[in-house]
Design an enzyme around this catalytic site. Structure first.
Site, PDB file in Angstrom:
ATOM      1  N   ASP A 144      25.926 -29.363 -19.604  1.00  0.00           N
ATOM      2  CA  ASP A 144      25.618 -27.969 -19.930  1.00  0.00           C
ATOM      3  C   ASP A 144      26.901 -27.272 -20.364  1.00  0.00           C
ATOM      4  O   ASP A 144      27.989 -27.834 -20.285  1.00  0.00           O
ATOM      5  CB  ASP A 144      25.020 -27.253 -18.709  1.00  0.00           C
TER       6      ASP A 144
ATOM      7  N   ASP B 236      27.994 -24.434 -18.927  1.00  0.00           N
ATOM      8  CA  ASP B 236      28.365 -23.501 -17.872  1.00  0.00           C
ATOM      9  C   ASP B 236      27.916 -22.091 -18.280  1.00  0.00           C
ATOM     10  O   ASP B 236      27.454 -21.868 -19.403  1.00  0.00           O
ATOM     11  CB  ASP B 236      29.863 -23.562 -17.557  1.00  0.00           C
TER      12      ASP B 236
END
Length: 290
Positions: free
Chosen positions: A208, A210
């Site tokens: 991902d 973040d």
């Protein structure tokens, strides 16, 4: 001594496929049991040892992982080259979910873990200026490329205490430091591997962006797990390619990993605690014998 490749698998990586003579075995250490039994076997002619960092079924939090026992177990089994696979969040736009990063630096923000094998009665300071093995890291890059993976060479991993995801303020702070990825398990694992004089490399699987990223401002477990599962297949391919790149007898690492303790121990021989010496012998025996 023959080479033995150790793999510590993170989220989504719970086994190695294709092992001959595969068996799970229990390993005891002076620091207790590791996260789980260790899967050992032979892959393409090279001895392998696999340990799921969180245990099968993901039972350990990032903080409760028995890092000292994990590293000691690998050392006890005869591992010479230790590759850690870790799920991380990206702190840079160029490092996208699904990419891999071969880590070469860390910023340690953890605070609730036992971080060293040293203790009163045997004090030492090992250099972690270069916490990963450049030789082993290069092999990981080459293995990734044989699998057609998008891999980035070198980067800084922020290790935060967990289990949690960053606040937006924290995520922005780590980006301002120039860090590349963030995770919860990179430290003290890398430091302990250095104290145990093991060659160590970290393969970071990006799951991902973040919460700093406008498209990922609410990172959740479902999203991370979904990407980790996709990455896990690629990671297993990388692991399968390593024996072909690292086959042959184990020799002194050109990066000096096997001699990290040469000038590390500070306690005078006459002042060393025999009980501590006995406890540390499995990981530091090269410099403690005699």
């Amino acid at each position: 001594m023959d080479r033995m490749i150790g793999i510590i698998g993170g989220s989504g990586v719970y086994e190695i496929s294709g092992l001959q003579d595969a068996r799970w075995q229990r390993v005891e250490t002076p620091w207790g049991a590791p996260s789980d039994e260790v899967l050992t076997g032979i892959l393409n002619g090279v001895r392998m040892a696999f340990l799921p960092r969180h245990g099968r079924g993901h039972v350990h939090t990032p903080t409760t992982v028995p890092y000292r026992a994990n590293i000691a177990a690998m050392k006890k089994l005869g591992v010479t080259d230790l590759v850690a696979v870790s799920a991380v969040g990206s702190l840079k736009e160029a490092y996208a979910p699904g990419d891999f990063l071969i880590v070469d630096q860390y910023i340690d923000r953890t605070f609730a873990r036992e971080k060293t094998f040293f203790e009163p009665g045997l004090v030492g300071h090992v250099s972690v200026a270069h916490p990963t093995c450049a030789r082993l890291s290069a092999a990981c890059v080459a293995a990734a490329r044989t699998q057609g993976m998008t891999v980035h060479e070198g980067g800084t991993y922020v290790a935060m205490e967990g289990p949690q995801f960053s606040t937006l303020a924290e995520s922005r702070l780590y980006r301002s430091w120039g860090a590349d990825v963030i995770g919860m398990t990179g430290m003290p694992e890398a430091k302990l591997a250095r104290e145990a004089e093991l060659c160590y490399a970290c393969v970071a699987m990006i799951t991902d962006y973040d919460c700093w990223h406008p498209d990922h401002d609410a990172v959740d477990v479902a999203q991370v797990v979904a990407t980790a599962m996709k990455n896990a297949d690629k990671a297993r391919g990388l692991v399968a390619a390593l024996p072909g790149l690292l086959a042959g007898p184990a020799v002194d690492c050109t990066e000096g990993c096997g001699h990290a303790l040469d000038s590390a121990i500070m306690t005078a021989p006459a002042k060393r605690d025999p009980e501590v010496i006995a406890r540390c012998m499995p990981v530091m025996g090269r410099v403690l014998k005699g």
